[in-house]
Design an enzyme around this catalytic site. Structure first.
Site, PDB file in Angstrom:
ATOM      1  N   ASP A  75       0.661  -1.563  -0.138  1.00  0.00           N
ATOM      2  CA  ASP A  75      -0.011  -0.123   0.421  1.00  0.00           C
ATOM      3  C   ASP A  75       0.876   0.819  -0.364  1.00  0.00           C
ATOM      4  O   ASP A  75       1.257   1.885   0.707  1.00  0.00           O
ATOM      5  CB  ASP A  75      -1.345  -0.018   1.378  1.00  0.00           C
ATOM      6  CG  ASP A  75      -1.995   1.304   1.143  1.00  0.00           C
ATOM      7  OD1 ASP A  75      -2.165   2.054   0.478  1.00  0.00           O
ATOM      8  OD2 ASP A  75      -2.061   1.165   2.396  1.00  0.00           O
ATOM      9  N   LYS A 132       0.971   3.811  -1.766  1.00  0.00           N
ATOM     10  CA  LYS A 132       0.290   4.686  -2.386  1.00  0.00           C
ATOM     11  C   LYS A 132       1.145   5.837  -2.824  1.00  0.00           C
ATOM     12  O   LYS A 132       1.258   6.757  -2.736  1.00  0.00           O
ATOM     13  CB  LYS A 132      -0.857   5.734  -1.521  1.00  0.00           C
ATOM     14  CG  LYS A 132      -1.712   4.765  -0.466  1.00  0.00           C
ATOM     15  CD  LYS A 132      -2.456   5.536  -0.071  1.00  0.00           C
ATOM     16  CE  LYS A 132      -3.576   5.150   0.525  1.00  0.00           C
ATOM     17  NZ  LYS A 132      -3.023   3.922   2.065  1.00  0.00           N
ATOM     18  N   ASP A 160       3.827  10.157  -7.069  1.00  0.00           N
ATOM     19  CA  ASP A 160       4.763  11.451  -7.641  1.00  0.00           C
ATOM     20  C   ASP A 160       4.737  11.528  -9.096  1.00  0.00           C
ATOM     21  O   ASP A 160       4.156  10.761  -9.749  1.00  0.00           O
ATOM     22  CB  ASP A 160       6.555  11.357  -7.334  1.00  0.00           C
ATOM     23  CG  ASP A 160       6.952  12.736  -6.973  1.00  0.00           C
ATOM     24  OD1 ASP A 160       7.260  13.814  -7.462  1.00  0.00           O
ATOM     25  OD2 ASP A 160       7.620  12.379  -5.912  1.00  0.00           O
TER      26      ASP A 160
HETATM   27  O1  6AU Z   1      -8.259  -0.357   9.382  1.00  0.00           O
HETATM   28  P1  6AU Z   1      -7.532   0.324   9.849  1.00  0.00           P
HETATM   29  O2  6AU Z   1      -8.638   1.238   9.776  1.00  0.00           O
HETATM   30  O3  6AU Z   1      -6.612  -0.568  10.702  1.00  0.00           O
HETATM   31  O4  6AU Z   1      -6.694   0.237   7.942  1.00  0.00           O
HETATM   32  C1  6AU Z   1      -7.043   1.083   7.197  1.00  0.00           C
HETATM   33  C2  6AU Z   1      -5.966   0.444   6.165  1.00  0.00           C
HETATM   34  C3  6AU Z   1      -4.640   1.715   6.306  1.00  0.00           C
HETATM   35  C4  6AU Z   1      -5.089   2.649   5.148  1.00  0.00           C
HETATM   36  O5  6AU Z   1      -3.884   3.027   4.885  1.00  0.00           O
HETATM   37  C5  6AU Z   1      -5.472   1.733   4.020  1.00  0.00           C
HETATM   38  O6  6AU Z   1      -6.252   1.032   4.710  1.00  0.00           O
HETATM   39  N1  6AU Z   1      -6.493   2.626   3.456  1.00  0.00           N
HETATM   40  C6  6AU Z   1      -6.344   3.459   1.906  1.00  0.00           C
HETATM   41  C7  6AU Z   1      -5.550   2.067   1.525  1.00  0.00           C
HETATM   42  C8  6AU Z   1      -5.730   1.002   1.370  1.00  0.00           C
HETATM   43  O7  6AU Z   1      -5.679   2.292   0.169  1.00  0.00           O
HETATM   44  C9  6AU Z   1      -7.231   3.872   1.681  1.00  0.00           C
HETATM   45  C10 6AU Z   1      -8.010   4.711   2.175  1.00  0.00           C
HETATM   46  O8  6AU Z   1      -9.596   5.157   1.564  1.00  0.00           O
HETATM   47  N2  6AU Z   1      -8.117   4.044   3.430  1.00  0.00           N
HETATM   48  C11 6AU Z   1      -7.783   4.082   4.036  1.00  0.00           C
HETATM   49  O9  6AU Z   1      -7.585   3.814   6.037  1.00  0.00           O
HETATM   50  O10 6AU Z   1      -2.969   0.349   6.346  1.00  0.00           O
END
Ligand code: 6AU
Length: 473
Positions: free
Chosen positions: A301, A303, A306
């Site tokens: 992940d 993201k 750049d």
């Molecule tokens: O269930 P959590 O909140 O502990 O973790 C959610 C995971 C984290 C975030 O970096 C990621 O999902 N995430 C992402 C991703 C996957 O790209 C996008 C987003 O909109 N929200 C989000 O939480 O590792």
């Protein structure tokens, strides 16, 4: 003398070349001995009037509905005439919406759950009607009936019935040729040729194909152009899990021990490689071994956000050499197309994939409707590397070959202190169309992560089964 209205209309259509017999090729490349071009009727007001009067008697005057909608374009003038005759409001479907961003696909005033009668000229497979029905449905409108001029009897009626649409037609191909034969407009030989053709040539069967969210994962494999998407659909279907574990732990042993316990319950693990305190190369070797043993994929992940040049270096160089071990990565569309072009160049696009961020789960994020739509259209140019979208809503994209990856999920609705918003499995899978569901702290912070992983897996799978069985409303 004594021509009934149907015979009168058939002969008139024949006389203006709206119905032709010979050797033709349809726009989809199929050979046909009978060809219908009802577009020409706009040049003949008396035939327009007769056609719409007959459709009125057949399907309008005794039917209950709130609106009429013609399938663009041929049926639009007929729908207009019917709307005026029936004093029922019309809706207009735009054929080309996507490139205009925020423009609506259905024009006109309506309320959610209003009913709509579809008007169409000819059906072969029924796919044009289904496209219109899909757009109406996306706006909350309900369609159960279609009134058409001619059913080519090649499977369209059945395809539409499967999708809950009852067809009423003025003619079928057989009734039309019988009338023309009776009036000696066509030879017996043509009649036999057309009948043989009808027996042999059927349009493709359309399951509830338009709806990505009601197709099972295994049926979506063939729609996927990216190999990682195909693998992921396959893993989900065979392991019966759509759970992606977000292993956001900071020590390698923590991650590896957790995967030993939950590997069999997940379809993918999501890493943030740059939060690990004790990263060493052998971590990714062991991660890969676990992925092979338990048959799950690895999503880094990262993201990326750049310029293309920097991202291609970030992908393949540095301490982590992500391109060597991650099956797929997350990417922002913010910098523009160059980022996908760069990854397309540096990735082995046969085996790797990209999840493009089209929406975020966090409160107050700056993504707009237009940004989301332009992200989806940007992705369509790089179909070979796009596995799917990180997003929150089912209307973000339609293509059943792409995967909706949805984070922000816990068993209860809640928030964390830093803006993360959690929704329930029911909400994200059944209502919002999530295909792969990312759960992080819901599992990693549990007393017993293994038990919790099973609880998530079961809840998410149950919601997916509910969704594909069509109980969407
Ligand atoms: O269930 P959590 O909140 O502990 O973790 C959610 C995971 C984290 C975030 O970096 C990621 O999902 N995430 C992402 C991703 C996957 O790209 C996008 C987003 O909109 N929200 C989000 O939480 O590792």
């Amino acid at each position: 003398m004594g021509l009934d209205k149907l015979e009168d209309l058939a002969l008139k259509l024949f006389s203006i070349d709206a119905v032709k017999f010979g050797d033709f090729t349809t726009k989809t490349g199929i050979k046909t001995p009978a060809y219908f071009d009802l577009r020409v009727i706009v040049s003949y007001p008396d035939i327009m009037e007769l056609t719409s009067n007959m459709l009125y008697d057949l399907a309008v005057k005794d039917s209950q509905f709130d609106h009429l909608c013609g399938v663009p374009y041929t049926a639009l003038p007929i729908a207009t005439l019917l709307s005026i005759q029936a004093k029922k409001p019309m809706l207009m479907r735009r054929k080309e919406t996507k490139s205009y961003g925020t423009k609506k696909s259905i024009e006109g005033h309506f309320k959610k759950d209003d009913t709509c009668l579809i008007i169409e000229d000819v059906i072969t497979s029924g796919s044009s009607i289904l496209e219109t029905v899909k757009d109406l449905k996306n706006e909350g409108l309900v369609t159960t009936e279609a009134a058409i001029i001619l059913d080519r009897e090649q499977g369209g009626r059945e395809n539409l019935a499967k999708n809950g649409i009852h067809v009423k037609s003025l003619f079928t191909m057989r009734t039309l040729i019988e009338i023309l034969k009776k009036h000696k407009k066509i030879t017996d030989e043509i009649v036999v040729t057309v009948k043989n053709y009808l027996n042999e040539t059927k349009a493709p069967v359309i399951e509830k194909l338009m709806e990505r969210v009601i197709l099972p994962y295994e049926k979506r494999i063939d729609f996927a152009t990216n190999l990682v998407a195909r693998q992921l659909f396959n893993i989900m279907a065979t392991k019966k899990t759509n759970l992606c574990l977000s292993a956001d732990l900071t020590m390698t042993t923590g991650i590896l021990d957790l995967l030993e316990k939950v590997g069999e319950h997940i379809c993918m693990v999501k890493t943030h490689i740059d939060i690990i305190d004790d990263f060493r190369d052998d971590f990714v070797v062991r991660l890969k071994q676990l992925a092979d043993r338990f048959n799950f994929l690895i999503l880094e992940d990262r993201k990326y956000a750049d310029i293309g040049h920097t991202v291609s270096l970030q992908y393949s160089k540095g301490l982590y050499k992500i391109g060597e071990w991650a099956d797929c990565v997350t990417v922002h569309s913010l910098p523009g197309e160059g980022i996908l072009k760069a990854l397309n160049g540096s990735m082995n696009c046969i085996t790797k994939g990209v999840f493009l961020l089209a929406e975020m789960s966090s409160e107050g994020n700056l993504i707009t409707q237009q940004y989301k739509q332009e992200t989806v259209s940007m992705a369509s140019k790089y179909a070979n590397i796009i596995t799917g979208f990180v997003c929150q809503n089912k209307d973000t994209f339609q293509n059943p070959g792409l995967i909706q990856l949805t984070p922000g999920v816990q068993l209860e609705c809640s928030k964390d202190d830093l803006g993360q918003i959690y929704k329930t499995p029911e909400k994200v899978v059944v209502e919002n169309g999530a295909d792969v569901i990312v759960v992080g702290r819901g599992i990693t912070a549990a007393k017993n992560p293994e038990v919790q992983a099973v609880a998530y897996k079961d809840a998410l799978w149950k919601c997916y089964i509910k969704r594909i069985s069509g109980k969407l409303e």
